[in-house]
Motif scaffolding. Structure first.
Motif, PDB file in Angstrom:
ATOM      1  N   UNK A 123      81.444 -15.645 -13.428  1.00 30.57           N
ATOM      2  CA  UNK A 123      82.395 -16.579 -12.808  1.00 30.57           C
ATOM      3  C   UNK A 123      81.722 -17.410 -11.695  1.00 30.57           C
ATOM      4  N   UNK A 124      80.925 -16.734 -10.841  1.00 34.86           N
ATOM      5  CA  UNK A 124      80.362 -17.447  -9.681  1.00 34.86           C
ATOM      6  C   UNK A 124      78.849 -17.514  -9.669  1.00 34.86           C
ATOM      7  N   UNK A 125      78.199 -16.845 -10.652  1.00 40.63           N
ATOM      8  CA  UNK A 125      76.752 -16.657 -10.553  1.00 40.63           C
ATOM      9  C   UNK A 125      76.003 -17.073 -11.812  1.00 40.63           C
ATOM     10  N   UNK A 126      74.751 -17.459 -11.600  1.00 38.42           N
ATOM     11  CA  UNK A 126      73.829 -17.681 -12.716  1.00 38.42           C
ATOM     12  C   UNK A 126      72.769 -16.576 -12.630  1.00 38.42           C
ATOM     13  N   UNK A 127      72.529 -15.888 -13.738  1.00 35.30           N
ATOM     14  CA  UNK A 127      71.465 -14.876 -13.797  1.00 35.30           C
ATOM     15  C   UNK A 127      70.361 -15.446 -14.669  1.00 35.30           C
ATOM     16  N   UNK A 128      69.168 -15.503 -14.105  1.00 32.40           N
ATOM     17  CA  UNK A 128      68.054 -16.119 -14.831  1.00 32.40           C
ATOM     18  C   UNK A 128      66.762 -15.381 -14.525  1.00 32.40           C
ATOM     19  N   UNK A 129      65.709 -15.736 -15.233  1.00 32.61           N
ATOM     20  CA  UNK A 129      64.394 -15.165 -14.947  1.00 32.61           C
ATOM     21  C   UNK A 129      63.877 -15.709 -13.616  1.00 32.61           C
ATOM     22  N   UNK A 130      63.063 -14.920 -12.940  1.00 33.17           N
ATOM     23  CA  UNK A 130      62.368 -15.419 -11.749  1.00 33.17           C
ATOM     24  C   UNK A 130      61.255 -16.370 -12.165  1.00 33.17           C
ATOM     25  N   UNK A 131      60.922 -17.312 -11.282  1.00 37.74           N
ATOM     26  CA  UNK A 131      59.763 -18.182 -11.494  1.00 37.74           C
ATOM     27  C   UNK A 131      58.923 -18.153 -10.206  1.00 37.74           C
ATOM     28  N   UNK A 132      57.674 -18.598 -10.249  1.00 30.70           N
ATOM     29  CA  UNK A 132      56.848 -18.607  -9.028  1.00 30.70           C
ATOM     30  C   UNK A 132      57.480 -19.434  -7.908  1.00 30.70           C
ATOM     31  N   UNK A 133      58.335 -20.403  -8.242  1.00 32.31           N
ATOM     32  CA  UNK A 133      58.990 -21.223  -7.218  1.00 32.31           C
ATOM     33  C   UNK A 133      59.994 -20.440  -6.372  1.00 32.31           C
ATOM     34  N   UNK A 134      60.304 -19.219  -6.770  1.00 34.12           N
ATOM     35  CA  UNK A 134      61.302 -18.422  -6.039  1.00 34.12           C
ATOM     36  C   UNK A 134      60.701 -17.633  -4.877  1.00 34.12           C
ATOM     37  N   UNK A 135      59.413 -17.872  -4.597  1.00 33.93           N
ATOM     38  CA  UNK A 135      58.723 -17.048  -3.599  1.00 33.93           C
ATOM     39  C   UNK A 135      59.454 -17.001  -2.255  1.00 33.93           C
ATOM     40  N   UNK A 136      59.814 -18.153  -1.703  1.00 24.60           N
ATOM     41  CA  UNK A 136      60.448 -18.159  -0.371  1.00 24.60           C
ATOM     42  C   UNK A 136      61.759 -17.364  -0.372  1.00 24.60           C
ATOM     43  N   UNK A 137      62.551 -17.576  -1.419  1.00 30.88           N
ATOM     44  CA  UNK A 137      63.846 -16.871  -1.499  1.00 30.88           C
ATOM     45  C   UNK A 137      63.649 -15.368  -1.672  1.00 30.88           C
ATOM     46  N   UNK A 138      62.666 -14.982  -2.487  1.00 31.74           N
ATOM     47  CA  UNK A 138      62.408 -13.558  -2.725  1.00 31.74           C
ATOM     48  C   UNK A 138      61.934 -12.880  -1.440  1.00 31.74           C
ATOM     49  N   UNK A 139      60.979 -13.528  -0.778  1.00 27.93           N
ATOM     50  CA  UNK A 139      60.418 -12.947   0.452  1.00 27.93           C
ATOM     51  C   UNK A 139      61.485 -12.886   1.552  1.00 27.93           C
ATOM     52  N   UNK A 140      62.414 -13.838   1.539  1.00 26.14           N
ATOM     53  CA  UNK A 140      63.461 -13.875   2.572  1.00 26.14           C
ATOM     54  C   UNK A 140      64.248 -12.570   2.614  1.00 26.14           C
ATOM     55  N   UNK A 141      64.404 -11.865   1.474  1.00 25.00           N
ATOM     56  CA  UNK A 141      65.106 -10.575   1.545  1.00 25.00           C
ATOM     57  C   UNK A 141      64.190  -9.382   1.307  1.00 25.00           C
ATOM     58  N   UNK A 142      63.204  -9.516   0.418  1.00 23.87           N
ATOM     59  CA  UNK A 142      62.326  -8.367   0.150  1.00 23.87           C
ATOM     60  C   UNK A 142      61.428  -8.055   1.352  1.00 23.87           C
TER      61      UNK A 142
END
Ligand SMILES: CC(C)(COP(=O)(O)OP(=O)(O)OC[C@H]1O[C@@H](n2cnc3c(N)ncnc32)[C@H](O)[C@@H]1OP(=O)(O)O)[C@@H](O)C(=O)NCCC(=O)NCCS
Length: 187
Positions: free
Chosen positions: A11-30
């Protein structure tokens, strides 16, 4: 071989594969210690996140014990990754699948983790032929326990001081649900 339709939406979300462009977002929580608190490992460095993204982009197999599927979770209409959900094939022969979730606390308390976990629960049972879906979590991880309960999982084990984390004995709950319980719940 199972062919998954990825990306897919809830309903509110998209689930997709990670890409190298997601680095900043991933590091922001991991990279946060509050996020790693119950994961029995330290927060990830930025370098570890780079390596993790490379592995995630490459790994899409679902056939052997240890294979996993990790999905980046983005609110629909936003390019931002706010968390991740994962399915791990614990036993291919016995259809045992572990579920997990890690979210950016800046997006907590909105039901995103529950919504994404519900979507991959359906994936596990409806498309990946899971016989039993389970989650392991530290007994102090009340947010995760609430997600398991909202998904309809049973608390089926309490492991006492089975893990050691930075000098602290950790105890875990195991929550689980069988395919027939999931089907009955939906009917
Ligand atoms: C575990 C974790 C994902 C839980 O996050 P969370 O924000 O509590 O979970 P959700 O995103 O599903 O949000 C649920 C809350 O949103 C609320 N909510 C607000 N708006 C909502 C909406 N529109 N729809 C649904 N729920 C909504 C729910 O009532 C619920 O509140 P409650 O827990 O107080 O009852 C998060 O704490 C985390 O990532 N922790 C670090 C990593 C970790 O420990 N992972 C698990 C290892 S086992």
């Amino acid at each position: 071989m199972t062919t998954l339709s990825v990306p897919f939406s809830t309903e509110r979300l998209l689930l997709r594969r990670f890409t190298p462009d997601d680095l900043d977002d991933l590091y922001a929580y991991q990279g946060l210690s509050e996020v790693a608190r119950y994961l029995y490992r330290p927060p990830l460095t930025r370098e570890r996140c780079v390596r993790s993204l490379a592995r995630r982009a490459a790994g899409t197999a679902w056939a052997e014990d240890g294979d996993d599927l990790v999905f980046a979770v983005c609110p629909v209409g936003e390019a931002k990754v706010v968390g991740e959900v994962v399915l791990k094939l614990a036993s291919a022969r016995a259809g045992q699948v572990e579920i997990g979730w890690i979210f950016n606390p800046a997006y907590g308390g909105r039901g995103y983790a529950t919504e994404a976990a519900r979507a991959i629960t359906e994936l596990a049972f409806a498309e990946l032929d899971a016989h039993r879906l389970f989650a392991r979590l530290d007994v102090l991880n009340t947010g995760s326990a609430r997600i398991c309960e909202r998904l309809g999982m049973r608390r089926e084990a309490h492991l006492v001081e089975n893990a050691l984390d930075d000098g602290r004995w950790g105890s875990e709950y195991v929550y689980a649900m069988l395919a027939r319980e999931w089907k009955a719940d939906r009917a």
